[in-house]
Design a protein around this motif. Structure first.
Motif, short mmCIF file in Angstrom:
data_model
loop_
_atom_site.label_atom_id
_atom_site.label_comp_id
_atom_site.label_asym_id
_atom_site.label_seq_id
_atom_site.Cartn_x
_atom_site.Cartn_y
_atom_site.Cartn_z
N GLY A 55 -68.63 -111.10 -22.58
CA GLY A 55 -67.50 -112.01 -22.78
C GLY A 55 -66.21 -111.22 -22.83
N TYR A 56 -65.25 -111.76 -23.55
CA TYR A 56 -63.95 -111.12 -23.68
C TYR A 56 -63.64 -110.91 -25.15
CZ TYR A 56 -63.34 -112.04 -18.78
OH TYR A 56 -63.50 -112.04 -17.41
N ARG A 57 -63.13 -109.73 -25.46
CA ARG A 57 -62.78 -109.38 -26.83
C ARG A 57 -61.27 -109.19 -26.88
NH1 ARG A 57 -66.81 -105.64 -30.04
NH2 ARG A 57 -68.02 -107.50 -29.58
N ILE A 58 -60.63 -109.94 -27.77
CA ILE A 58 -59.17 -109.93 -27.91
C ILE A 58 -58.80 -109.26 -29.22
CG2 ILE A 58 -57.11 -111.36 -28.05
CD1 ILE A 58 -58.75 -113.53 -26.51
N ALA A 59 -57.98 -108.22 -29.15
CA ALA A 59 -57.53 -107.51 -30.34
C ALA A 59 -56.58 -108.39 -31.15
CB ALA A 59 -56.84 -106.22 -29.94
N LEU A 60 -56.81 -108.47 -32.44
CA LEU A 60 -55.93 -109.24 -33.32
C LEU A 60 -54.90 -108.29 -33.95
CD1 LEU A 60 -58.52 -111.64 -34.98
CD2 LEU A 60 -56.96 -112.09 -33.08
N THR A 61 -53.92 -107.91 -33.15
CA THR A 61 -52.94 -106.92 -33.58
C THR A 61 -52.03 -107.43 -34.70
OG1 THR A 61 -51.51 -107.59 -31.76
CG2 THR A 61 -52.92 -105.67 -31.40
N TYR A 62 -51.96 -108.76 -34.88
CA TYR A 62 -51.18 -109.34 -35.97
C TYR A 62 -52.09 -109.89 -37.07
CZ TYR A 62 -47.07 -108.93 -33.06
OH TYR A 62 -46.05 -108.44 -32.29
N GLY A 63 -53.37 -109.58 -37.01
CA GLY A 63 -54.30 -110.05 -38.03
C GLY A 63 -54.86 -111.42 -37.70
N ARG A 64 -55.61 -111.97 -38.64
CA ARG A 64 -56.32 -113.24 -38.46
C ARG A 64 -55.44 -114.47 -38.66
NH1 ARG A 64 -62.29 -113.00 -40.50
NH2 ARG A 64 -62.84 -110.88 -39.92
N ASP A 65 -54.27 -114.30 -39.26
CA ASP A 65 -53.44 -115.44 -39.62
C ASP A 65 -52.37 -115.73 -38.57
OD1 ASP A 65 -52.72 -117.54 -41.32
OD2 ASP A 65 -51.15 -116.34 -42.26
N GLY A 84 -54.84 -112.04 -12.81
CA GLY A 84 -54.60 -113.03 -11.77
C GLY A 84 -55.59 -114.17 -11.71
N HIS A 85 -56.51 -114.26 -12.66
CA HIS A 85 -57.51 -115.33 -12.70
C HIS A 85 -57.39 -116.11 -14.00
CE1 HIS A 85 -59.54 -113.57 -9.25
NE2 HIS A 85 -59.46 -112.39 -9.86
N THR A 86 -57.59 -117.43 -13.90
CA THR A 86 -57.61 -118.28 -15.09
C THR A 86 -59.02 -118.81 -15.27
OG1 THR A 86 -55.31 -118.92 -14.73
CG2 THR A 86 -56.60 -120.32 -16.19
N MET A 87 -59.50 -118.75 -16.50
CA MET A 87 -60.86 -119.22 -16.80
C MET A 87 -60.85 -119.94 -18.14
SD MET A 87 -62.31 -115.49 -17.78
CE MET A 87 -61.14 -114.68 -16.71
N THR A 88 -61.91 -120.68 -18.39
CA THR A 88 -62.09 -121.33 -19.68
C THR A 88 -63.02 -120.47 -20.52
OG1 THR A 88 -61.80 -123.52 -18.69
CG2 THR A 88 -62.88 -123.44 -20.84
N LEU A 89 -62.59 -120.17 -21.73
CA LEU A 89 -63.42 -119.43 -22.68
C LEU A 89 -63.80 -120.37 -23.82
CD1 LEU A 89 -61.62 -115.96 -22.91
CD2 LEU A 89 -63.48 -116.67 -21.39
N THR A 90 -64.94 -120.10 -24.42
CA THR A 90 -65.45 -120.97 -25.47
C THR A 90 -66.07 -120.15 -26.60
OG1 THR A 90 -66.82 -122.93 -25.85
CG2 THR A 90 -67.71 -121.26 -24.36
N ASP A 91 -66.36 -120.82 -27.68
CA ASP A 91 -67.01 -120.24 -28.85
C ASP A 91 -66.30 -119.00 -29.39
OD1 ASP A 91 -68.99 -122.20 -28.60
OD2 ASP A 91 -70.19 -120.94 -27.27
N PRO A 92 -65.02 -119.11 -29.73
CA PRO A 92 -64.32 -117.95 -30.28
C PRO A 92 -64.85 -117.60 -31.67
CG PRO A 92 -62.92 -119.89 -30.40
CD PRO A 92 -64.16 -120.29 -29.66
N VAL A 120 -61.27 -111.17 -31.77
CA VAL A 120 -61.97 -112.42 -31.50
C VAL A 120 -62.75 -112.24 -30.21
CG1 VAL A 120 -60.01 -113.53 -30.32
CG2 VAL A 120 -61.78 -114.93 -31.34
N GLN A 121 -64.00 -112.66 -30.25
CA GLN A 121 -64.91 -112.57 -29.09
C GLN A 121 -65.12 -114.00 -28.58
OE1 GLN A 121 -66.57 -109.68 -27.96
NE2 GLN A 121 -67.63 -110.77 -26.35
N ALA A 122 -65.03 -114.19 -27.28
CA ALA A 122 -65.29 -115.49 -26.67
C ALA A 122 -65.99 -115.26 -25.34
CB ALA A 122 -63.98 -116.26 -26.46
N ARG A 123 -66.71 -116.28 -24.90
CA ARG A 123 -67.46 -116.16 -23.66
C ARG A 123 -66.96 -117.20 -22.65
NH1 ARG A 123 -71.08 -120.21 -23.16
NH2 ARG A 123 -71.52 -121.39 -25.03
N ARG A 124 -67.26 -116.95 -21.40
CA ARG A 124 -66.88 -117.92 -20.36
C ARG A 124 -67.68 -119.19 -20.54
NH1 ARG A 124 -65.23 -115.24 -14.68
NH2 ARG A 124 -64.45 -117.34 -14.40
N ALA A 125 -67.00 -120.30 -20.36
CA ALA A 125 -67.70 -121.59 -20.41
C ALA A 125 -68.53 -121.74 -19.15
CB ALA A 125 -66.69 -122.73 -20.53
N ASP A 126 -69.71 -122.28 -19.29
CA ASP A 126 -70.60 -122.45 -18.12
C ASP A 126 -70.20 -123.64 -17.28
OD1 ASP A 126 -72.09 -120.26 -18.87
OD2 ASP A 126 -73.35 -121.47 -20.20
#
Length: 126
Positions: A55-65, A84-92, A120-126
């Motif tokens: 999936g994709y892991r996004i760094a929370l550089t400003y924290g959880r809030d 250059g690609h747009t996708m739907t991610l789910t289950d953050p 935050v970790q999220a995966r591509r929606a099927d």
């Protein structure tokens, strides 16, 4: 401690519109496209992102809030633009790793220096 919230507010108005142009195509960056929980308005937030664990892991550089995180967790799904690609991610799901061992070495040093221990970790929606 992650970056201060006052800096987040400044970035939201000044830096994000500029960074958003490059974040769509630059390596290790992307745009979280999310809808406000109360307003329903669509927002675009530039973030640091890495492909990890299927999936994709996004760094929370400003924290959880941060608002974008609250919005995507409430919705359970969001649009994401990277390279250059747009996708739907789910289950953050929010995770914690004080050593940022999941990030590439140079980025890891920056994240550790910022005390950006969450992601935050999220995966591509099927």
């Amino acid at each position: 401690m992650p970056l201060p919230q006052v800096l987040a507010r400044i970035n939201r108005r000044v830096s994000n519109p500029v960074l958003g142009v490059g974040a769509r195509v630059a390596p290790f960056f992307g745009i979280v496209i999310h809808r406000g929980r109360r307003s329903g308005r669509v927002y675009r937030s530039p973030v640091m992102v890495f492909e990890r664990d299927g999936g994709y892991r996004i760094a929370l550089t400003y924290g959880r809030d941060v608002d974008w995180l609250k919005n995507i967790r409430a919705a359970g799904t969001f649009e994401f633009e990277t390279r250059g690609h747009t996708m739907t991610l789910t289950d953050p799901v929010v995770g914690h790793d004080a050593s940022a061992s999941w990030a590439p070495p140079l980025v890891r040093q920056v994240l550790v220096g910022l005390n950006a221990e969450d992601y935050v970790q999220a995966r591509r929606a099927d």
